[in-house]
Design a protein around this motif. Sequence first.
Motif, PDB file in Angstrom:
ATOM      1  N   LYS A 153     -57.055 -66.541  34.291  1.00 57.26           N
ATOM      2  CA  LYS A 153     -55.771 -66.845  33.671  1.00 57.26           C
ATOM      3  C   LYS A 153     -55.459 -65.674  32.762  1.00 57.26           C
ATOM      4  O   LYS A 153     -56.187 -65.408  31.795  1.00 57.26           O
ATOM      5  N   GLN A 154     -54.361 -64.965  33.041  1.00 55.04           N
ATOM      6  CA  GLN A 154     -54.134 -63.681  32.406  1.00 55.04           C
ATOM      7  C   GLN A 154     -53.270 -63.746  31.155  1.00 55.04           C
ATOM      8  O   GLN A 154     -53.250 -62.803  30.366  1.00 55.04           O
ATOM      9  N   ASP A 155     -52.505 -64.835  30.951  1.00 55.77           N
ATOM     10  CA  ASP A 155     -51.721 -64.986  29.729  1.00 55.77           C
ATOM     11  C   ASP A 155     -52.549 -65.703  28.669  1.00 55.77           C
ATOM     12  O   ASP A 155     -53.496 -66.432  28.975  1.00 55.77           O
ATOM     13  N   ASP A 156     -52.160 -65.525  27.407  1.00 54.71           N
ATOM     14  CA  ASP A 156     -52.853 -66.211  26.320  1.00 54.71           C
ATOM     15  C   ASP A 156     -52.638 -67.716  26.406  1.00 54.71           C
ATOM     16  O   ASP A 156     -51.509 -68.160  26.695  1.00 54.71           O
ATOM     17  N   ARG A 181     -56.300 -66.456  27.254  1.00 52.03           N
ATOM     18  CA  ARG A 181     -56.881 -65.912  28.468  1.00 52.03           C
ATOM     19  C   ARG A 181     -58.232 -66.546  28.756  1.00 52.03           C
ATOM     20  O   ARG A 181     -59.014 -66.841  27.858  1.00 52.03           O
ATOM     21  N   MET A 185     -51.580 -65.065  38.250  1.00 56.06           N
ATOM     22  CA  MET A 185     -51.575 -65.138  36.789  1.00 56.06           C
ATOM     23  C   MET A 185     -52.491 -66.232  36.264  1.00 56.06           C
ATOM     24  O   MET A 185     -52.785 -66.290  35.073  1.00 56.06           O
ATOM     25  N   ASP A 231     -51.927 -69.434  35.981  1.00 59.28           N
ATOM     26  CA  ASP A 231     -51.294 -70.544  35.280  1.00 59.28           C
ATOM     27  C   ASP A 231     -50.903 -71.683  36.216  1.00 59.28           C
ATOM     28  O   ASP A 231     -50.428 -72.728  35.768  1.00 59.28           O
TER      29      ASP A 231
END
Length: 420
Positions: free
Chosen positions: A223-226, A228, A271, A273
């Motif tokens: 998962k690349q967005d905060d 993470r 991503m 999510d």
Amino acid sequence: MIRIASIWTLVVFALVAGVCVAAAQQNDTPPDLPPIEEVEEQAEYIYDPATNTYIPRPQPDTGVFVPMDFSFRIGVVGDYIKEVPTAGGVQTQVKTPLILIDPRNGEIGVYAKNFPARIVTHSDNGNWVVGVAESSSVEGSSGSRQRECAVSLDMNEGDIEIIQEFPLFSKFQAFFTPNDNNAILYCVNEPAVVNSLVRYNLRNKEEEILPAEGNRFYLYGLKQDDPRGIWVEDPFSVADYPVVDLVNWEDGSNLDKVKFPGSSYILPSPMGDVLLAVVENRAEASIGYYKLSDHSFHQVPNLVLTRPTVKWAHTAMAVIAKESTATRDRFLWIDLETGNAQEIWSDYFKISYWDISPDDDALVFIIDSEKEPVLYVVPLDKSLAAINCIRLTDVSNVSWIGCLNPPRGSGSWLDRLLPF
């Protein structure tokens, strides 16, 4: 925690009903056969359900190549058999080169003359490739035939380095971190051995064990967005369906947990999510997806797939599914939010390895063949009607294909390619 058992019950019921209807509609008339001598001599006939006859297997056209504007390169690993004359007679050498193909013009070059590895992952900037090779073929290893090595290949320098050695039949998995193209997160699922999640820097060889709870891990994706994290199969779960934890890759803490009752397997989006869930009932399958943003689950309506393998698109809320029937393989582009499925390619061939280009502008795949396989490049832009076929002469036993981004800046490995 989400509740989707009832949804998947309906899916399974629909699948069973679909199978029953299909069986009732089958034509029991036996198909016409060509002369038995031709079948025995050539074995090149396949059943055509449209005409209820056996027809000659179609052959790909590799004689014409249409130039196209693509930025990626296609990597292929397979065996190359070379006969070398010696004083004692002709000796056969088997090399496993990393072949790089330019889909713009079909030119083929060799980067590594011998890279006998099953590639696991590669960096987005094109500088690194990580694979698994037998210890007997890796310099500096134990050399044991009962062990394997995870190795890194520096595409700019050409150096191959050992990451870790482990017993045969272990499950090595790795993902590059989005904030550092020199760092990977990996685990080795060794049989009956305590395991760890490891953050490892390929450039300086520094490693750090994450204090994640559990002793055996299976990695699904990042998962690349905060906040993470990395999606990991719950090591304490005894359920017969996927139960996954989102683990913080900095401190090993658990950020979330999701259960998928009735599902066969899951695939995180690029991503991380959204999680795709696949439900299988014998040869039939249906799909749905879970959105982490609002903890909601959505079934893709009116969609039943036959023996599918599925990969996420990189730039859209969509997947590409490869269906495989007794006679045909085909690819579908599936918009998850609308459920709209569009056929990309279909023919009387069996597909082995396939991949999607980083910008979702092409689909590449190899026809299942032990000798001289054919590589297809199919544009995903509907305005480009051409399909290019590239025959890999003298290549056999392909073990991997993938779409690679060319490196950025000077010292490009594109300048280091040797003629094939």
